[in-house]
Design a protein around this motif. Structure first.
Motif, PDB file in Angstrom:
ATOM      1  N   GLY A   1     101.189 118.402 124.820  1.00  0.00           N
ATOM      2  CA  GLY A   1      99.885 118.225 125.476  1.00  0.00           C
ATOM      3  C   GLY A   1      98.746 118.698 124.566  1.00  0.00           C
ATOM      4  N   ASP A   2      97.595 117.980 124.623  1.00  0.00           N
ATOM      5  CA  ASP A   2      96.484 118.289 123.711  1.00  0.00           C
ATOM      6  C   ASP A   2      95.631 119.410 124.312  1.00  0.00           C
ATOM      7  OD1 ASP A   2      94.366 118.386 122.040  1.00  0.00           O
ATOM      8  OD2 ASP A   2      93.914 116.233 122.079  1.00  0.00           O
ATOM      9  N   LEU A   3      95.850 120.619 123.839  1.00  0.00           N
ATOM     10  CA  LEU A   3      95.171 121.801 124.370  1.00  0.00           C
ATOM     11  C   LEU A   3      93.673 121.774 124.043  1.00  0.00           C
ATOM     12  CD1 LEU A   3      95.796 124.486 125.851  1.00  0.00           C
ATOM     13  CD2 LEU A   3      96.028 125.561 123.617  1.00  0.00           C
ATOM     14  N   ASP A   4      93.326 121.322 122.852  1.00  0.00           N
ATOM     15  CA  ASP A   4      91.912 121.306 122.435  1.00  0.00           C
ATOM     16  C   ASP A   4      91.087 120.377 123.331  1.00  0.00           C
ATOM     17  OD1 ASP A   4      92.291 123.126 120.442  1.00  0.00           O
ATOM     18  OD2 ASP A   4      92.740 121.596 118.913  1.00  0.00           O
ATOM     19  N   SER A   5      91.665 119.247 123.661  1.00  0.00           N
ATOM     20  CA  SER A   5      90.931 118.305 124.524  1.00  0.00           C
ATOM     21  C   SER A   5      90.678 118.935 125.894  1.00  0.00           C
ATOM     22  CB  SER A   5      91.736 117.003 124.638  1.00  0.00           C
ATOM     23  OG  SER A   5      91.896 116.605 125.965  1.00  0.00           O
ATOM     24  N   LEU A   6      91.696 119.690 126.397  1.00  0.00           N
ATOM     25  CA  LEU A   6      91.539 120.354 127.695  1.00  0.00           C
ATOM     26  C   LEU A   6      90.446 121.431 127.608  1.00  0.00           C
ATOM     27  CD1 LEU A   6      92.521 120.777 130.609  1.00  0.00           C
ATOM     28  CD2 LEU A   6      94.197 122.405 129.720  1.00  0.00           C
ATOM     29  N   ARG A   7      90.487 122.199 126.520  1.00  0.00           N
ATOM     30  CA  ARG A   7      89.493 123.259 126.358  1.00  0.00           C
ATOM     31  C   ARG A   7      88.078 122.675 126.302  1.00  0.00           C
ATOM     32  NH1 ARG A   7      91.614 125.961 122.396  1.00  0.00           N
ATOM     33  NH2 ARG A   7      92.191 127.866 123.474  1.00  0.00           N
ATOM     34  N   ASN A   8      87.926 121.614 125.508  1.00  0.00           N
ATOM     35  CA  ASN A   8      86.605 120.983 125.369  1.00  0.00           C
ATOM     36  C   ASN A   8      86.082 120.494 126.721  1.00  0.00           C
ATOM     37  OD1 ASN A   8      86.666 121.503 122.673  1.00  0.00           O
ATOM     38  ND2 ASN A   8      87.480 119.468 122.101  1.00  0.00           N
ATOM     39  N   ARG A   9      86.983 119.923 127.504  1.00  0.00           N
ATOM     40  CA  ARG A   9      86.581 119.376 128.806  1.00  0.00           C
ATOM     41  C   ARG A   9      86.101 120.487 129.738  1.00  0.00           C
ATOM     42  NH1 ARG A   9      89.074 115.457 132.520  1.00  0.00           N
ATOM     43  NH2 ARG A   9      87.535 115.351 134.241  1.00  0.00           N
ATOM     44  N   LEU A  10      86.866 121.604 129.762  1.00  0.00           N
ATOM     45  CA  LEU A  10      86.500 122.726 130.639  1.00  0.00           C
ATOM     46  C   LEU A  10      85.173 123.349 130.205  1.00  0.00           C
ATOM     47  CD1 LEU A  10      89.975 124.503 131.126  1.00  0.00           C
ATOM     48  CD2 LEU A  10      88.667 123.228 132.844  1.00  0.00           C
ATOM     49  N   GLU A  11      85.017 123.538 128.883  1.00  0.00           N
ATOM     50  CA  GLU A  11      83.788 124.154 128.392  1.00  0.00           C
ATOM     51  C   GLU A  11      82.559 123.279 128.709  1.00  0.00           C
ATOM     52  OE1 GLU A  11      85.582 126.759 124.640  1.00  0.00           O
ATOM     53  OE2 GLU A  11      84.443 124.907 124.249  1.00  0.00           O
ATOM     54  N   ALA A  12      82.776 121.960 128.658  1.00  0.00           N
ATOM     55  CA  ALA A  12      81.665 121.037 128.908  1.00  0.00           C
ATOM     56  C   ALA A  12      81.264 121.042 130.383  1.00  0.00           C
ATOM     57  CB  ALA A  12      82.061 119.627 128.466  1.00  0.00           C
ATOM     58  N   GLU A  13      82.291 121.082 131.263  1.00  0.00           N
ATOM     59  CA  GLU A  13      81.999 120.929 132.695  1.00  0.00           C
ATOM     60  C   GLU A  13      81.778 122.260 133.405  1.00  0.00           C
ATOM     61  OE1 GLU A  13      84.450 118.320 134.928  1.00  0.00           O
ATOM     62  OE2 GLU A  13      84.665 116.897 133.265  1.00  0.00           O
ATOM     63  N   PHE A  14      82.421 123.341 132.885  1.00  0.00           N
ATOM     64  CA  PHE A  14      82.319 124.638 133.581  1.00  0.00           C
ATOM     65  C   PHE A  14      81.972 125.734 132.572  1.00  0.00           C
ATOM     66  CE2 PHE A  14      85.609 122.053 135.623  1.00  0.00           C
ATOM     67  CZ  PHE A  14      85.073 121.895 136.886  1.00  0.00           C
ATOM     68  N   PRO A  15      80.693 125.865 132.226  1.00  0.00           N
ATOM     69  CA  PRO A  15      80.307 126.922 131.297  1.00  0.00           C
ATOM     70  C   PRO A  15      80.736 128.282 131.839  1.00  0.00           C
ATOM     71  CG  PRO A  15      78.468 125.437 131.715  1.00  0.00           C
ATOM     72  CD  PRO A  15      79.547 125.064 132.683  1.00  0.00           C
ATOM     73  N   GLY A  16      81.287 129.103 130.993  1.00  0.00           N
ATOM     74  CA  GLY A  16      81.735 130.436 131.416  1.00  0.00           C
ATOM     75  C   GLY A  16      83.206 130.472 131.761  1.00  0.00           C
ATOM     76  N   VAL A  17      83.804 129.344 132.050  1.00  0.00           N
ATOM     77  CA  VAL A  17      85.251 129.304 132.329  1.00  0.00           C
ATOM     78  C   VAL A  17      85.994 129.379 130.994  1.00  0.00           C
ATOM     79  CG1 VAL A  17      87.145 127.852 133.133  1.00  0.00           C
ATOM     80  CG2 VAL A  17      85.057 128.053 134.502  1.00  0.00           C
ATOM     81  N   GLU A  18      86.988 130.268 130.945  1.00  0.00           N
ATOM     82  CA  GLU A  18      87.702 130.479 129.680  1.00  0.00           C
ATOM     83  C   GLU A  18      89.155 129.999 129.770  1.00  0.00           C
ATOM     84  OE1 GLU A  18      87.475 134.535 128.477  1.00  0.00           O
ATOM     85  OE2 GLU A  18      85.281 134.508 128.346  1.00  0.00           O
ATOM     86  N   LEU A  19      89.632 129.508 128.654  1.00  0.00           N
ATOM     87  CA  LEU A  19      91.049 129.094 128.587  1.00  0.00           C
ATOM     88  C   LEU A  19      91.749 129.987 127.560  1.00  0.00           C
ATOM     89  CD1 LEU A  19      92.388 125.483 128.516  1.00  0.00           C
ATOM     90  CD2 LEU A  19      93.278 127.156 126.935  1.00  0.00           C
ATOM     91  N   ASP A  20      92.711 130.725 128.044  1.00  0.00           N
ATOM     92  CA  ASP A  20      93.438 131.653 127.160  1.00  0.00           C
ATOM     93  C   ASP A  20      94.819 131.067 126.867  1.00  0.00           C
ATOM     94  OD1 ASP A  20      94.593 133.702 125.837  1.00  0.00           O
ATOM     95  OD2 ASP A  20      94.553 135.151 127.505  1.00  0.00           O
ATOM     96  N   ASP A  21      95.034 130.758 125.586  1.00  0.00           N
ATOM     97  CA  ASP A  21      96.357 130.178 125.241  1.00  0.00           C
ATOM     98  C   ASP A  21      97.321 131.250 124.688  1.00  0.00           C
ATOM     99  OD1 ASP A  21      95.266 130.740 122.821  1.00  0.00           O
ATOM    100  OD2 ASP A  21      95.368 128.703 122.025  1.00  0.00           O
ATOM    101  N   HIS A  22      97.029 132.511 124.872  1.00  0.00           N
ATOM    102  CA  HIS A  22      97.903 133.645 124.473  1.00  0.00           C
ATOM    103  C   HIS A  22      98.196 133.641 122.978  1.00  0.00           C
ATOM    104  CE1 HIS A  22      98.467 133.864 128.781  1.00  0.00           C
ATOM    105  NE2 HIS A  22      99.065 132.697 128.790  1.00  0.00           N
ATOM    106  N   ARG A  23      97.271 133.019 122.218  1.00  0.00           N
ATOM    107  CA  ARG A  23      97.541 132.880 120.785  1.00  0.00           C
ATOM    108  C   ARG A  23      97.754 134.244 120.118  1.00  0.00           C
ATOM    109  NH1 ARG A  23      93.694 128.903 117.950  1.00  0.00           N
ATOM    110  NH2 ARG A  23      95.072 127.469 119.049  1.00  0.00           N
TER     111      ARG A  23
END
Lengths: 229, 290
Positions: B126-148
Motif C-alpha cells: 500500500g502507498d503510505l505517502d499517498s495516504l499521508r498526503n491525502r490526510l495532510e491536505a484534508e485534515f490539517p493537524g492530523v498526524e500519521l505515525d508509521d512507527h519508522r
C-alpha cells in the motif's frame, strides 16, 4: 644409471663435506662405499637417496638431472631407490608386515594387491612367522632383515645400504649380504657403505669400490680380478 | 567404520588427545550462537513485518466539539483509500490502557485532552505517502505515525545482534583453527622420524598430509558427536521449559531449509576446519624439506 660430476655437498653454510666427487654406477653394478669414519659415506648415500641435493656439480639419476627437478618430481625418483638405513628406521607402531609394506602403501597401492608379495618376501628372508610382530620384539639381525625387505619390496633400481652388517654377527652379516647380492643378481644396482674390511676382501673380486678419502674426495676402483691358479 | 583411518600413523598422537573435547565445546558454543541468531532473525522479522503493516493516525484534541465528526471523516477517508485494508478508532478504555504505565489507572485521565488514535492496517504494498498526503491536505493537524523510528531502531538492534552472533561464530572458528594448528604441529613433531622416513622413501607431500587429514578427520567427527549431545539437550530443555509455545522470545521459530543448513553448519564446519587446517599445516611444514 648414476653419473656424478664435480659434485660438492654442504649442509647450510657449513664447509663442504664432499668435494669434487666424480663416479659412475652402471645399471646392475655392485660397489662398496668405503672410507674412514667421518669421511662422508653417509652423506654420499644421503645425497643418492635425495635426502639432500648436491650443493654444486652435476648429478644424473635414471637419466634425469637432479638439479633441474622440481620438488614435486623428487618422490618418483626416490621410489626407484631402496635404502637400508644404518639405524634401520623401522616404525615402532607398525607391525613387521606393515613396515615392509610401507613403500607400497605410500605409493597408494591397495593392500590386497601387495599382501601376497610382502608375505612371500618375508618368508624368503626368514620372517614369515613374524608378520604381526612389532619391531621391538625382534633381534637386531631380524630388524635388519625387515629393513632390507622394506628397501627391496618395491623392486628399486638402485639399492643403497649403510653398514648393513654393522650390528650383527658375521654369520648373519653374510646372510644379509647374500640377500642384497641376490637382489643385485636380479638387476638392482647395489651400493653398500661399509668399513668391514673382511667383508670387503671376501667380495672385492666382483664388486667395485668407491673410496672416500680425507677432505671429502673420492676414488672409484674397479673389482679386483681373481689371481689365476 | 565409515571414516577412513590412517594406515601409517599411530592411533593416538601427543598434542591431540584433548582436541575432541575442544572441538566439542566449540561446536556447542557455535551452535548456540547460530541458534540465538536465528531466533533473533525470526523474532525481528516477525515484528518488522507486523509493524510494516500497521500505522497510527492521531486526531488532535483541539478539534473541539466537532472532534467526533472529524474522526468519522478521517475514518471515512481511510476506509475508502486503496492503500488501507482496515481502520478502527481506539476506544477510550484502550487508550487508557496504553497510558496506564505512565499515568496510572486514575479517572482523571478521562479529563485529559487526549488525541484520538486510529489503528490502520495497510494493504501489502500500500502507498503510505499517498495516504499521508491525502490526510495532510484534508485534515490539517492530523498526524500519521508509521512507527519508522521504532522500526529503524529494531532493525539496528537486530543487525547488531546478528553481527555479534556472526562474530562469535568467527571467533570460535578462529580459536578452533589455532588449537588445531597447535595440535597438528605437536603431532607432526611427535612423528618427525616417521614423516622423514616416508619423505625419503618416496611419499608425496600430499600423501603425508592426507594421512594426517584422515587422523584429524576422525578427531573432528568424534568432537562433533560429543558436542552435539549438549546442543540437542539444550534445545530439548528450551522446548521443555517453554512448553508448546517457545515463541515469546524466538518468534514463531519458523525455520526454513536455509535455517536448518545454518543450524547444522557448526559440526560440518568443525570437521572441515579440522581436516583442512591439519592438511595445510602439514603441507606447509613439508614444503621446507625439499
Amino acid at each position: 644409471m648414476i653419473r656424478v660430476k664435480n659434485v660438492g655437498l654442504q649442509y647450510g653454510d657449513g664447509p663442504e663435506v664432499l668435494s669434487n666427487i666424480n663416479f659412475t654406477l652402471a645399471a646392475g653394478s655392485f660397489h662398496f662405499l668405503t672410507g674412514r669414519c667421518g669421511a662422508g659415506k653417509s652423506s654420499l648415500l644421503r645425497m643418492l637417496y635425495l635426502g639432500h641435493r648436491p650443493s654444486r656439480g652435476y648429478m644424473e639419476m635414471f637419466g634425469k638431472d637432479i638439479s633441474q627437478l622440481d620438488a614435486h618430481e623428487l618422490p618418483e625418483i626416490r621410489r626407484r631407490v631402496g635404502v637400508v638405513f644404518q639405524d634401520f628406521r623401522l616404525v615402532s607402531h607398525l607391525t613387521v608386515f606393515e613396515n615392509v609394506a610401507l613403500p607400497l602403501s605410500i605409493d597408494g597401492r591397495p593392500q590386497q594387491e601387495y599382501t601376497r608379495d610382502v608375505e612371500e618376501l618375508l618368508n624368503w628372508v626368514g620372517l614369515g612367522d613374524r608378520l604381526d610382530h612389532y619391531p621391538e620384539l625382534l633381534s637386531g639381525g631380524e630388524q635388519q632383515q625387515v629393513a632390507i625387505a622394506r628397501a627391496v619390496i618395491a623392486s628399486p633400481q638402485l639399492l643403497l645400504a649403510d653398514e648393513p652388517t654393522g650390528s650383527v654377527d658375521s654369520e648373519i652379516g653374510e646372510r644379509l649380504l647374500g640377500l642384497l647380492m641376490e637382489l643385485n643378481r636380479q638387476g638392482a644396482t647395489l651400493l653398500i657403505a661399509t668399513h668391514d674390511t673382511g667383508l670387503l676382501e671376501r667380495h672385492r673380486h666382483h664388486a667395485g669400490e668407491l673410496h672416500l678419502e680425507e677432505g671429502g674426495r673420492l676414488r672409484q676402483l674397479p673389482p679386483v680380478r681373481a689371481k689365476a691358479g | 567404520m565409515l571414516i577412513p583411518h590412517s594406515k601409517v600413523l599411530p592411533r593416538k598422537m601427543p598434542g591431540s588427545r584433548l582436541l575432541p573435547l575442544v572441538i566439542a565445546v566449540n561446536v556447542y558454543l557455535a551452535s548456540l550462537a547460530i541458534l540465538g541468531g536465528l531466533a533473533l532473525i525470526a523474532a525481528t522479522g516477525q515484528w518488522a513485518s507486523e509493524m510494516d503493516q500497521l500505522v497510527t493516525v492521531q486526531v488532535p484534541p483541539e478539534s473541539g466539539v466537532s472532534g467526533d465528526a472529524v474522526v468519522k471523516s478521517v475514518l471515512g477517508v481511510l476506509r475508502d483509500h486503496p492503500a488501507v485494508a482496515q481502520a478502527r478508532a481506539l476506544e477510550l478504555s484502550e487508550m487508557e490502557a496504553l497510558l496506564a504505565p505512565w499515568l496510572g489507572q486514575s479517572a482523571a485521565v478521562r479529563e485529559l485532552p487526549l488525541p484520538q488514535l486510529i489503528d490502520v492496517e495497510m494493504r501489502p504494498e500500500g502507498d503510505l505517502d499517498s495516504l499521508r498526503n491525502r490526510l495532510e491536505a484534508e485534515f490539517p493537524g492530523v498526524e500519521l505515525d508509521d512507527h519508522r523510528l521504532w522500526r529503524d531502531q529494531m532493525h539496528s538492534v537486530a543487525t547488531t545482534a546478528r553481527l555479534v552472533c556472526l562474530s562469535l561464530v568467527v571467533l570460535i572458528s578462529l580459536a578452533a583453527i589455532a588449537v588445531i594448528i597447535f595440535a597438528t604441529q605437536a603431532s607432526l613433531e611427535s612423528q618427525n622420524e616417521l614423516v622423514a622416513l616416508m619423505h625419503l622413501i618416496g611419499a608425496r607431500n600430499s600423501f603425508v598430509a592426507g594421512e594426517f587429514q584422515k587422523y584429524f578427520l576422525g578427531i573432528g567427527v568424534t568432537g562433533v558427536l560429543i558436542g552435539l549431545v549438549p546442543v540437542v539437550l539444550t534445545i530439548g530443555l528450551i522446548i521443555y521449559f517453554t512448553g508448546n509455545d517457545p515463541a515469546p522470545w524466538m518468534g514463531r521459530l519458523a525455520l526454513g531449509p536455509t535455517d536448518y543448513i545454518l543450524a547444522a553448519s557448526p559440526p560440518l564446519i568443525a570437521v572441515l576446519i579440522t581436516m583442512f587446517t591439519a592438511r595445510i599445516t602439514v603441507l606447509r611444514t613439508l614444503a621446507v624439506l625439499d
